[in-house]
Design an enzyme around this catalytic site. Structure first.
Site, PDB file in Angstrom:
ATOM      1  N   CYS A  38      -2.358  22.456 -50.876  1.00 51.26           N
ATOM      2  CA  CYS A  38      -2.710  23.681 -51.592  1.00 51.26           C
ATOM      3  C   CYS A  38      -4.224  23.665 -51.773  1.00 51.26           C
ATOM      4  CB  CYS A  38      -1.983  23.751 -52.933  1.00 51.26           C
ATOM      5  SG  CYS A  38      -2.127  22.252 -53.897  1.00 51.26           S
ATOM      6  N   THR A  83     -11.915  26.084 -46.168  1.00 51.14           N
ATOM      7  CA  THR A  83     -13.136  26.286 -45.386  1.00 51.14           C
ATOM      8  C   THR A  83     -14.096  27.283 -46.049  1.00 51.14           C
ATOM      9  OG1 THR A  83     -12.064  28.002 -44.054  1.00 51.14           O
ATOM     10  CG2 THR A  83     -12.003  25.746 -43.201  1.00 51.14           C
ATOM     11  N   ARG A 130     -11.069  16.358 -44.184  1.00 54.39           N
ATOM     12  CA  ARG A 130     -10.411  17.293 -43.279  1.00 54.39           C
ATOM     13  C   ARG A 130     -11.352  17.648 -42.144  1.00 54.39           C
ATOM     14  NH1 ARG A 130      -8.335  23.428 -44.736  1.00 54.39           N
ATOM     15  NH2 ARG A 130      -6.361  23.339 -43.608  1.00 54.39           N
ATOM     16  N   HIS A 187       0.276  21.727 -40.857  1.00 55.81           N
ATOM     17  CA  HIS A 187       1.164  22.797 -40.402  1.00 55.81           C
ATOM     18  C   HIS A 187       1.706  22.566 -38.975  1.00 55.81           C
ATOM     19  CE1 HIS A 187      -0.972  24.047 -43.858  1.00 55.81           C
ATOM     20  NE2 HIS A 187      -1.941  24.737 -43.279  1.00 55.81           N
ATOM     21  N   ASP A 263       0.779  25.609 -49.512  1.00 56.17           N
ATOM     22  CA  ASP A 263      -0.399  26.275 -48.950  1.00 56.17           C
ATOM     23  C   ASP A 263      -0.941  27.379 -49.869  1.00 56.17           C
ATOM     24  OD1 ASP A 263      -2.474  26.532 -47.061  1.00 56.17           O
ATOM     25  OD2 ASP A 263      -1.496  28.257 -46.156  1.00 56.17           O
ATOM     26  N   ASN A 268      -5.897  34.019 -45.651  1.00 56.24           N
ATOM     27  CA  ASN A 268      -5.902  34.734 -44.362  1.00 56.24           C
ATOM     28  C   ASN A 268      -4.543  35.220 -43.868  1.00 56.24           C
ATOM     29  OD1 ASN A 268      -8.744  34.302 -43.930  1.00 56.24           O
ATOM     30  ND2 ASN A 268      -8.232  32.172 -43.516  1.00 56.24           N
TER      31      ASN A 268
HETATM   32  O1  LIG Z   1      -4.820  29.307 -41.304  1.00 62.51           O
HETATM   33  C1  LIG Z   1      -5.701  29.492 -42.171  1.00 62.51           C
HETATM   34  O2  LIG Z   1      -6.387  30.516 -42.234  1.00 62.51           O
HETATM   35  C2  LIG Z   1      -5.948  28.417 -43.132  1.00 62.51           C
HETATM   36  C3  LIG Z   1      -7.219  28.335 -43.700  1.00 62.51           C
HETATM   37  C4  LIG Z   1      -7.523  27.282 -44.476  1.00 62.51           C
HETATM   38  C5  LIG Z   1      -8.880  27.074 -44.979  1.00 62.51           C
HETATM   39  O3  LIG Z   1      -9.666  28.010 -44.927  1.00 62.51           O
HETATM   40  O4  LIG Z   1      -9.173  25.948 -45.380  1.00 62.51           O
HETATM   41  O5  LIG Z   1      -6.596  26.346 -44.784  1.00 62.51           O
HETATM   42  C6  LIG Z   1      -5.311  26.407 -44.293  1.00 62.51           C
HETATM   43  O6  LIG Z   1      -4.520  25.486 -44.589  1.00 62.51           O
HETATM   44  C7  LIG Z   1      -4.990  27.471 -43.453  1.00 62.51           C
END
Ligand SMILES: O=C(O)c1cc(C(=O)O)oc(=O)c1
Length: 315
Positions: A38, A83, A130, A187, A263, A268
């Site tokens: 998460c 991100t 990560r 995932h 998650d 997105n």
């Molecule tokens: O598929 C995604 O957009 C996504 C983005 C992020 C992130 O921006 O870190 O993290 C996730 O687990 C999945």
């Protein structure tokens, strides 16, 4: 739970906010269950989003995350750096420090990170870094920089979380298999679930896990992977049927190397925002016995994130 806000930032057009009134899962999580994937977003006015981000989300604070944890019946969280915060881990570390020992973290760092910064993050509860290879989310980072980071964090007993698209696994294989730590795939490596579960693409992922005993997988994000649904909304407790065979195969083949997470707050998503209570009801359909459920939700995440001593090497 309080409603999502946008902080000081303007959200990406079409952004879907997290589901504010999730239902109670019918599935009763085992005592000590960990939501092992998460995020927190901001709040943007306190923890600004990174200039290099590819999206601007709604806020999703630590208090809102902990409220969801309690509502769903989880005991702990693993918070993964999103991100949109780049390599600025302040929101993550702040959440860890306020979690009363009930959260661990996965950070994003650059090679310039100092040993003192790594030690501080460790003290706060960070246990991994990560590496993201999903092109719509991040700019390219040279592999040797990532390998350098992996070598720096390995002695701390940390692991590497990797996020990539299934089609990119062949190209990334040599890099992934050279990593010196436990490696956790986000995932399930994003399988295309419109392809057969025993087709060459998913078979390659299964082989990856078979041949490399240090590789674990999160069997999370059916809401992201599903092509034909149905959606975890409006009381649907049998959602995302097309993802079930993929996740179930990984859980049954590698019961000691799987993790599950909500998650939340689901960055997105384009099509719909799931009701997290109904999403939890996905779990007993992929981990079909109490033994598999305990491994997935308690034993495995505890082994990885709360081992008796952080110097224990987990393979
Ligand atoms: O598929 C995604 O957009 C996504 C983005 C992020 C992130 O921006 O870190 O993290 C996730 O687990 C999945």
């Amino acid at each position: 739970m309080s409603e999502p806000t946008a902080g000081d930032f303007t959200k990406t057009p079409g952004w879907l906010d997290w589901y504010a009134k999730p239902s109670k899962p019918r599935f009763k999580l085992p005592p000590g269950a960990v939501d092992a994937h998460c995020h927190v977003f901001g709040p943007g006015d306190q923890f600004p989003f990174a200039p290099e981000r590819k999206y601007t989300p709604c806020d999703a604070s630590k208090a809102q995350l902990f409220a969801l944890r309690d509502h769903l019946g989880f005991d702990k969280n693993v918070i993964v750096q999103a991100t949109c915060h780049g390599a600025d881990n302040r929101a993550l570390v702040d959440a860890l420090r306020h979690a009363n020992g009930k959260a661990r973290g996965v950070a994003t760092v650059r090679p310039s990170v100092t040993d003192a910064e790594l030690q501080d993050m460790h003290a706060a509860g960070v246990r991994g870094v990560r590496f993201n290879f999903v092109k719509r989310l991040v700019d390219f980072t040279p592999r040797d920089e990532l390998m350098e980071i992996a070598a720096r964090i390995a002695p701390l007993g940390w692991h590497v979380v990797i996020y990539f698209e299934a089609a990119d696994l062949p190209e990334l294989w040599d890099f992934f298999t050279a990593l010196p730590t436990t490696v956790v795939v986000d995932h399930m490596g994003r399988p295309d679930v419109s392809k057969p579960v025993d087709g060459p693409e998913f078979e390659l992922f299964v082989t990856f896990m078979h041949e490399h005993k240090n590789v674990w997988s999160k069997v999370s994000c059916p809401e992201r992977l599903s092509v034909t649904g149905s959606k975890a909304l409006d009381g649907e407790r049998n959602a995302y049927q097309d993802v079930v065979p993929f996740a179930r195969r990984i859980v049954e083949t590698f019961p000691d190397r799987v993790l599950w997470g909500t998650d939340w707050p689901h960055p997105n998503l384009k099509d719909h925002m799931p009701d997290d209570g109904l999403l939890v009801d996905f779990i007993p359909r992929i981990a079909t016995t109490p033994g598999l459920q305990r491994k997935l939700l308690v034993n495995n995440p505890m082994r990885l994130y709360w081992p008796a001593t952080h110097l224990v090497k987990i393979v």
